[in-house]
Design a protein around this motif. Structure first.
Motif, PDB file in Angstrom:
ATOM      1  N   GLY A  61      19.300 -21.413  -9.526  1.00 28.29           N
ATOM      2  CA  GLY A  61      19.137 -21.040 -11.092  1.00 28.29           C
ATOM      3  C   GLY A  61      19.129 -19.454 -11.021  1.00 28.29           C
ATOM      4  N   CYS A  90      22.744 -18.106 -11.611  1.00 27.48           N
ATOM      5  CA  CYS A  90      22.720 -18.077 -13.138  1.00 27.48           C
ATOM      6  C   CYS A  90      22.137 -16.907 -13.992  1.00 27.48           C
ATOM      7  N   LEU A  91      20.735 -16.599 -13.396  1.00 31.14           N
ATOM      8  CA  LEU A  91      20.098 -15.761 -14.369  1.00 31.14           C
ATOM      9  C   LEU A  91      20.872 -14.315 -13.943  1.00 31.14           C
ATOM     10  N   ALA A 116      24.004 -13.770 -13.193  1.00 31.27           N
ATOM     11  CA  ALA A 116      25.134 -13.737 -13.993  1.00 31.27           C
ATOM     12  C   ALA A 116      24.833 -13.557 -15.516  1.00 31.27           C
ATOM     13  N   SER A 117      23.776 -14.220 -16.191  1.00 29.54           N
ATOM     14  CA  SER A 117      23.433 -13.763 -17.516  1.00 29.54           C
ATOM     15  C   SER A 117      22.895 -12.514 -17.980  1.00 29.54           C
ATOM     16  N   LEU A 168      24.882 -19.786 -19.675  1.00 30.24           N
ATOM     17  CA  LEU A 168      24.290 -19.164 -18.460  1.00 30.24           C
ATOM     18  C   LEU A 168      22.674 -18.932 -18.603  1.00 30.24           C
ATOM     19  N   GLY A 173      21.044 -22.531 -18.458  1.00 34.32           N
ATOM     20  CA  GLY A 173      21.115 -23.115 -17.392  1.00 34.32           C
ATOM     21  C   GLY A 173      20.096 -22.526 -16.299  1.00 34.32           C
ATOM     22  N   SER A 174      19.962 -21.053 -16.354  1.00 35.76           N
ATOM     23  CA  SER A 174      19.052 -20.335 -15.507  1.00 35.76           C
ATOM     24  C   SER A 174      17.617 -20.527 -16.025  1.00 35.76           C
TER      25      SER A 174
END
Length: 420
Positions: A97, A100-101, A103-104, A112, A115-116
Motif C-alpha cells: 500500500g 500506492c500512497l 504514487a497518489s 491509487l 488502493g492505498s
C-alpha cells in the motif's frame, strides 16, 4: 535480560521482515532525494516533499515500530498478540500500500487513492486493534502497557485522519486540508511515535543501556503531560491556531530527550556504547527541534528544519539504534532454535559487532549533516544528501543481512550439541 519471557517470543521471521523493510525504505528515501533533488526541500506542501516525509514516517518508522512491537509485546510486556500467523500478509499489504500512497501523492487518482487506503489502513487498523486487545489482556508492567495503549489509540486516530486526507485528495470530500494535515501529523508523531518510544524505552533503556530503572510514577506523569499537550494542540488546531500546537507538543518531546540523556549520564552500569551514542545523537536532534518549536518567531525555513530534525534524523536514529540491537538478538534466537541445547553459539555482540555499528552511526551522522545543509541550500546539497542517506541506510541493510547470514551458516564444532 531479566523479566523477558522468551517462551512467548514469536518466530524471528515475523519481526525481521518488518525491520528489513524499514532499512529498504530508508534507502529508497535517499534515492528519492537523489533523484528529485531540491524540489523535495523547497516547501513542505510540495508532492515530492510529501513523498519524502511518508517514506520516513511510514516506510522507515512505521515498519520498524510494527516489527519491534511484534517482538516487544509478548516478550517484554507480557502481551502476546492474537494475530501471530497473520504477520506475513499484514507486512505484505502494508508495504504494497505504501507505493500506492506515494504514487497518489504525486499523481492523485481515485484508483491509487482507493488502493492505498485499503492496503495501508486495513493492516494498520487491524494491528492497532489487536495490539490494544493484547495490552488489555496482558500481565506485564502496567505503566508501559498504558503507554503502548495510548500510542495505539493515537495510531487509530492517525489512520482515520489519513483516510480523510486521501478522500479529500481524490475529490470525494471537502475538508480544511491544512488543519487536518496538522492534526494527522501531531497525532502520528507525538501520539503514536513519541508515546510508543517513551513506553518501550522505559523498559529497554535500563535493560540495554544500563541506566537506572524508570519509576512507573515518572512514566505515568510524562504520559499525562503528553496527553494534555496533545489535547491542547488538537483544540488549537481545530480553532485555526498554527504556532501554539508545535510549542505545546515540544514540551513532552523535550522532556523525553532530557530524561534519556540524564539517565545515560548517571547510568550505574553503562553498556552497549554504540546504542547509547545512537540515542544521544537522536535525542540531541529531537531536543534541537523542540527548542526551535518553542522559539518565537521561527527562523527562515524553520518548519522544514524542524521536520528534517524530527522525521529524517532524530526519530530514525533512535529507531535504528534499537533495530540493530533487535536484529542481533533475533539472529541469536534463531541460532538457539536451530541447534541443540548445550551447543555453544556466537553471542549477539559477535553476530553484529560494535565496530560495524559504529561505522554505520558515522554514515548516518554524515547524511544528517548534509541533509541539514540541504535545508539551507537545496540546490547545492540536496542530491548529495540523498546519496549519503541511500549509502547509510543501504549499508545498514547490508550489515543486517550479513548478521543473518552468519546465523544461518553457523555450524557447531564436532562433538558439540549434547544436552547439558
Amino acid at each position: 535480560m531479566s523479566g523477558l519471557v522468551f517462551a512467548q517470543a514469536p518466530p524471528p521471521g515475523q519481526p525481521l521482515r518488518f525491520l528489513l523493510s524499514s532499512l529498504g525504505w530508508g534507502t529508497g528515501a535517499g534515492l528519492w532525494l537523489l533523484w528529485v533533488g531540491e524540489t523535495a526541500l523547497l516547501t513542505r506542501w510540495a508532492p515530492h516533499t510529501l513523498v519524502l516525509v511518508h517514506l520516513f514516517t511510514l516506510g522507515v518508522l512505521g515498519n520498524a515500530m510494527l516489527g519491534s512491537l511484534f517482538q516487544f509485546l509478548p516478550v517484554a510486556a507480557g502481551c502476546p498478540l492474537p494475530l501471530p500467523r497473520h504477520a506475513p500478509w499484514l507486512h505484505a499489504a502494508f508495504n504494497a500500500g505504501l507505493p500506492c500512497l506515494l504514487a497518489s501523492l504525486v499523481f492523485p487518482s481515485p484508483v491509487l487513492v482507493g488502493g492505498s487506503s485499503l492496503l495501508l489502513a486495513t493492516p494498520l487498523a487491524l494491528f492497532a486493534l489487536c495490539g490494544l486487545l493484547a495490552v488489555v489482556r496482558g500481565n506485564g508492567p502496567r505503566a508501559p502497557r498504558l503507554g503502548i495503549g495510548i500510542a495505539l489509540v493515537c495510531l487509530l486516530a492517525t489512520i482515520v485522519l489519513g483516510l480523510a486526507l486521501l478522500a479529500a485528495l481524490a475529490g470525494w470530500w471537502r475538508l480544511p486540508l491544512d488543519r487536518i494535515t496538522h492534526l494527522h501529523a501531531a497525532l502520528g508523531l507525538s501520539g503514536w511515535t513519541l508515546a510508543l518510544l517513551g513506553a518501550v524505552g522505559s523498559v529497554t533503556v535500563p535493560m540495554l543501556q544500563g541506566t537506572r530503572r524508570i519509576p512507573d510514577a515518572g512514566l505515568l506523569a510524562w504520559l499525562c503531560v503528553l496527553i494534555v499537550a496533545l489535547a491542547c494542540a488538537v483544540r488549537a488546531l481545530l480553532l485555526g491556531e498554527s504556532a501554539l500546537p508545535a510549542r505545546m507538543l515540544a514540551l513532552p518531546g523535550l522532556g523525553f530527550c532530557i530524561a534519556v540523556l540524564l539517565l545515560q549520564q548517571r547510568a550505574p552500569h553503562s553498556r552497549n556504547p554504540v546504542l547509547r551514542r545512537f540515542w544521544q545523537a537522536g535525542c540531541m536532534a529531537l531536543a534541537l527541534a523542540c527548542l526551535l518549536g518553542l522559539a518565537s518567531p521561527w527562523p527562515p525555513r524553520g518548519l522544514l528544519l524542524i521536520g528534517a530534525l524530527v522525521i529524517a534524523i532524530g526519530l530514525p536514529l533512535l529507531v535504528l539504534g534499537m533495530l540493530l540491537e533487535i536484529i542481533g538478538f533475533l539472529a541469536w534466537i534463531e541460532l538457539r532454535r536451530r541447534h541443540a541445547r548445550g551447543v555453544r553459539v556466537p553471542g549477539v555482540d559477535r553476530l553484529l559487532d560494535d565496530a560495524r555499528k559504529q561505522r554505520l552511526l558515522y554514515l548516518h551522522l554524515l547524511a544528517a549533516c548534509l541533509l541539514l545543509a540541504a535545508i539551507w541550500q537545496p540546490s547545492a546539497f540536496a542530491r548529495l544528501a540523498g546519496a549519503a542517506l541511500a549509502l547509510a541506510w543501504g549499508a545498514s541493510g547490508w550489515a543486517v543481512l550479513d548478521c543473518w547470514r552468519q546465523a544461518l551458516r553457523f555450524r557447531p564444532a564436532a562433538g558439540a550439541g549434547r544436552p547439558t
